[in-house]
Motif scaffolding. Structure first.
Motif, mmCIF file in Angstrom:
data_model
loop_
_atom_site.group_PDB
_atom_site.id
_atom_site.type_symbol
_atom_site.label_atom_id
_atom_site.label_comp_id
_atom_site.label_asym_id
_atom_site.label_seq_id
_atom_site.Cartn_x
_atom_site.Cartn_y
_atom_site.Cartn_z
ATOM 1 N N LEU A 295 -12.153 -6.356 2.742
ATOM 2 C CA LEU A 295 -11.808 -7.039 3.973
ATOM 3 C C LEU A 295 -10.670 -7.998 3.930
ATOM 4 O O LEU A 295 -9.817 -8.216 4.841
ATOM 5 N N THR A 296 -9.860 -8.131 2.571
ATOM 6 C CA THR A 296 -8.935 -8.787 2.462
ATOM 7 C C THR A 296 -7.717 -7.693 3.009
ATOM 8 O O THR A 296 -6.711 -8.382 3.567
ATOM 9 N N VAL A 297 -7.714 -6.602 2.687
ATOM 10 C CA VAL A 297 -6.700 -5.465 2.940
ATOM 11 C C VAL A 297 -6.593 -5.524 4.613
ATOM 12 O O VAL A 297 -5.725 -5.508 5.300
ATOM 13 N N GLU A 299 -7.483 -7.940 6.684
ATOM 14 C CA GLU A 299 -6.712 -9.047 7.129
ATOM 15 C C GLU A 299 -5.269 -8.900 7.115
ATOM 16 O O GLU A 299 -4.583 -9.600 7.814
ATOM 17 N N GLN A 300 -4.958 -8.619 5.802
ATOM 18 C CA GLN A 300 -3.186 -8.369 5.432
ATOM 19 C C GLN A 300 -2.518 -7.461 6.568
ATOM 20 O O GLN A 300 -1.530 -7.833 7.002
ATOM 21 N N ALA A 301 -3.580 -6.408 6.872
ATOM 22 C CA ALA A 301 -2.911 -5.464 7.814
ATOM 23 C C ALA A 301 -2.770 -6.031 9.031
ATOM 24 O O ALA A 301 -1.849 -5.899 9.769
ATOM 25 N N ILE A 302 -3.542 -6.902 9.592
ATOM 26 C CA ILE A 302 -3.755 -7.680 10.885
ATOM 27 C C ILE A 302 -2.425 -8.499 10.848
ATOM 28 O O ILE A 302 -1.669 -8.574 12.061
ATOM 29 N N LEU A 318 -9.918 -1.136 6.900
ATOM 30 C CA LEU A 318 -11.083 -1.435 6.452
ATOM 31 C C LEU A 318 -11.909 -0.230 5.444
ATOM 32 O O LEU A 318 -12.807 -0.434 4.654
ATOM 33 N N LEU A 319 -11.538 0.993 5.949
ATOM 34 C CA LEU A 319 -12.003 2.287 5.429
ATOM 35 C C LEU A 319 -11.298 2.976 4.081
ATOM 36 O O LEU A 319 -11.818 3.796 3.506
ATOM 37 N N HIS A 320 -10.295 2.465 3.903
ATOM 38 C CA HIS A 320 -9.395 2.984 2.849
ATOM 39 C C HIS A 320 -9.966 3.442 1.472
ATOM 40 O O HIS A 320 -9.562 4.469 0.974
ATOM 41 N N ASP A 321 -10.825 2.562 1.173
ATOM 42 C CA ASP A 321 -11.428 2.771 -0.247
ATOM 43 C C ASP A 321 -12.923 3.028 -0.233
ATOM 44 O O ASP A 321 -13.542 2.982 -1.234
ATOM 45 N N ILE A 322 -13.627 3.571 0.967
ATOM 46 C CA ILE A 322 -14.812 4.140 1.000
ATOM 47 C C ILE A 322 -15.071 5.208 -0.056
ATOM 48 O O ILE A 322 -16.522 5.563 -0.419
ATOM 49 N N ARG A 408 1.566 -1.733 2.318
ATOM 50 C CA ARG A 408 1.638 -3.328 1.817
ATOM 51 C C ARG A 408 0.495 -4.105 1.688
ATOM 52 O O ARG A 408 0.212 -4.878 0.871
ATOM 53 N N SER A 409 -0.451 -3.713 2.636
ATOM 54 C CA SER A 409 -1.735 -4.561 2.689
ATOM 55 C C SER A 409 -2.748 -4.318 1.560
ATOM 56 O O SER A 409 -3.247 -5.115 1.134
ATOM 57 N N ASP A 410 -2.411 -3.101 0.962
ATOM 58 C CA ASP A 410 -3.488 -2.878 0.026
ATOM 59 C C ASP A 410 -2.876 -3.486 -1.460
ATOM 60 O O ASP A 410 -3.794 -3.251 -2.265
ATOM 61 N N CYS A 411 -2.176 -4.386 -1.511
ATOM 62 C CA CYS A 411 -1.869 -5.126 -2.682
ATOM 63 C C CYS A 411 -2.649 -6.543 -2.521
ATOM 64 O O CYS A 411 -2.350 -7.174 -1.478
ATOM 65 N N THR A 412 -3.530 -6.679 -3.212
ATOM 66 C CA THR A 412 -4.553 -7.833 -3.211
ATOM 67 C C THR A 412 -4.464 -8.722 -4.497
ATOM 68 O O THR A 412 -5.176 -9.571 -4.560
ATOM 69 N N THR A 413 -3.525 -8.204 -5.556
ATOM 70 C CA THR A 413 -3.548 -8.712 -6.773
ATOM 71 C C THR A 413 -3.259 -10.304 -6.678
ATOM 72 O O THR A 413 -2.211 -10.743 -5.789
#
Length: 504
Positions: A295-297, A299-302, A318-322, A408-413
């Motif tokens: 969900l954070t990814v 939001e960051q993509a948006i 939304l689906l990248h880690d399903i 870039r959005s996939d970084c939530t650390t």
């Protein structure tokens, strides 16, 4: 505009009384919005009145007017039957369409000049008073026409959509307390939510969508009904579910709507891969919360979007880690691994989107981004060769810009040093891509020789060998960059000679 009449409000959950100042402010916004569209709306209303019928602005148009965000799409309701509506609007509108006439709706386009050169186009739908309900085994509603606007409003999904403004008098009609609910920013149903959702189960998804679009809360009794009746969504066609999901994902706050789908169990029926991301965690095997991360990814993509909302990017985020739930492994050192989850996830994405009847090109693009979203993590601090960079660009193709945003959005650390290092590394990769694009036209990577030139040099006609030669030259192009026609011809002859010797 007269004050709302709330005498017939039937909600089971108590309503918070709104201060008069709040309601007055809402109504002032509505008056301003309605004055803007009055030349078109009132003109149409007079035509209906002259024909012996009534006309009222209704539903989302009234809601949006009260919120100060009324656009040029206007919804009306009338006591006139669809055939009579056609007779009235055909001489008036610039374009008329009747694809929804079986459900009582006639659509039209009207252009209106508001100044010496300013022309506005209004997309209008006029729907006959109606009530509709689902047969419990059918996916199609049965439409019955009503005779009063009160009958029409009670069948609508939520009280904030069950208001009308009778035209041209500008009489405000609000039998279910929609104005107060709108001021309180809460979603309730005009009657019992169980009855509303039984009539059309898609309304449960609309509750999540409106919560996301409008940033409204959903009344507790509505949430209880959504949870109890979640399995009813299965009778709704995949196309309607897909369209509602798209509106949610493209909203300003999709996290709010998606969490509501998950918490009520609706996601288990329409998008179970998202619910499955809530992986169990224990004190011995630590990994990030994949559900919250996704969900954070999103939001960051948006935040990285440029211009209009991007459905491909948002679905990919939304689906990248399903694929993680299916690939989770507990390692002996206490770590948790998800080997090849991007490949598994791409296949799952394709399957789910196909089941929801998404167009093939959209399925292909989203699945490809899911498959590629981990590729960058092999880049390290810049160890990739130019060949690897070329292959990255080639594999992304026209999705490269979206892949940049997704990666870039996939970084939530929360580790700022790690986040800064990843950002700097990707900055470096983008700079290398830009440099190579300038030098080599990476966007259209192809061999230095085309098929006709290959056939001329080797003295061959069309056939599979030409394709093999072309593929070989493409690999050389990716590995070494531009070779020029002379260099490519020499490499081609060398390859051809090696093929001949291997045949011997």
């Amino acid at each position: 505009m007269p004050n709302a009449n709330n005498d017939s409000h039937t909600q089971q959950t108590p309503q918070r009384a709104q201060p008069a100042s709040e309601l007055n402010q809402v109504q002032r916004r509505a008056v301003s919005e309605l004055l803007r569209v009055s030349p078109v709306a009132d003109d149409l209303a007079r035509r209906f009145r002259d024909a012996g019928h009534t006309l009222a602005l209704v539903g989302g148009s009234v809601r949006d007017a009260l919120l100060g965000r009324l656009g040029n799409d206007l919804d009306f309701t009338t006591d006139a039957r669809p055939e009579d509506v056609l007779t009235i609007v055909k001489p008036w509108a610039d374009t008329v369409w009747d694809v929804g006439i079986a459900f009582g709706t006639v659509g039209c386009l009207k252009r209106s000049r508001t100044g010496s050169e300013d022309v506005r186009s209004y997309q209008i739908e006029v729907t006959t008073y109606r009530s509709e309900a689902y047969d419990r085994t059918s996916r199609k509603p049965e439409v019955a026409y009503g005779d009063s606007i009160e009958d029409d409003l009670v069948r609508r999904d939520f009280t904030v959509n069950a208001m009308a403004v009778a035209l041209p008098e500008k009489q405000f009609i609000d039998p279910h307390g929609g104005l107060e609910d709108l001021a309180a920013r809460v979603l309730r149903t005009p009657g019992a939510p169980e009855d509303s959702f039984s009539d059309d189960p898609l309304r449960m998804m609309r509750a999540a969508r409106f919560a996301a679009q409008l940033d409204f809360d959903v009344a507790p009794d509505v949430i209880r009904a959504m949870t109890a009746m979640a399995d009813r969504i299965e009778i709704v066609s995949a196309e309607r579910v897909r369209d509602e999901l798209n509106k949610l994902v493209l909203s300003s706050n999709p996290r709010k709507g998606l969490k509501l789908l998950v918490e009520t169990g609706l996601a288990d029926r329409v998008l179970p891969e998202i619910s499955a991301l809530r992986l169990e965690r224990d004190e011995h095997h630590r990994h990030k919360d994949v559900y919250e991360h996704s969900l954070t990814v999103l939001e960051q993509a948006i935040d990285l979007e440029e211009g209009e909302p991007d459905l491909v990017l948002r679905l990919s985020a939304l689906l990248h880690d399903i694929g993680k739930p299916k690939t989770r492994r507990f390692e002996s050192d206490g770590r948790v691994s998800f080997h090849h989850h991007e490949v598994v996830g791409a296949k799952m994405t394709k399957a789910r989107m196909s089941k929801l009847k998404y167009p093939n090109d959209l399925v292909k693009d989203v699945s490809r981004l899911v498959e590629l979203h981990l590729r960058f993590h092999g880049y390290g601090t810049g160890e990739w060769t130019d060949s690897a960079v070329r292959r990255y660009v080639r594999d992304a193709g026209p999705l490269l810009d979206r892949l940049h945003k997704l990666t870039r959005s996939d970084c939530t650390t929360r580790n700022k040093r790690k986040a800064n290092a990843l950002s700097a590394a990707y900055d470096g990769l983008e700079e290398r891509i830009a440099r190579l694009q300038e030098q080599e036209e990476l966007d259209s990577i192809r061999p230095d020789l085309d098929g006709n030139q290959i056939m001329a040099i080797l003295g061959l006609g069309p056939g599979p060998v030409v394709g093999q030669a072309y593929k070989h030259l493409l690999e050389l192009r990716l590995e070494h960059g531009p070779m020029g026609q002379d260099g490519a011809a020499a490499a081609l002859k060398e390859w051809w000679a090696s093929q001949a010797s291997s045949d011997d």
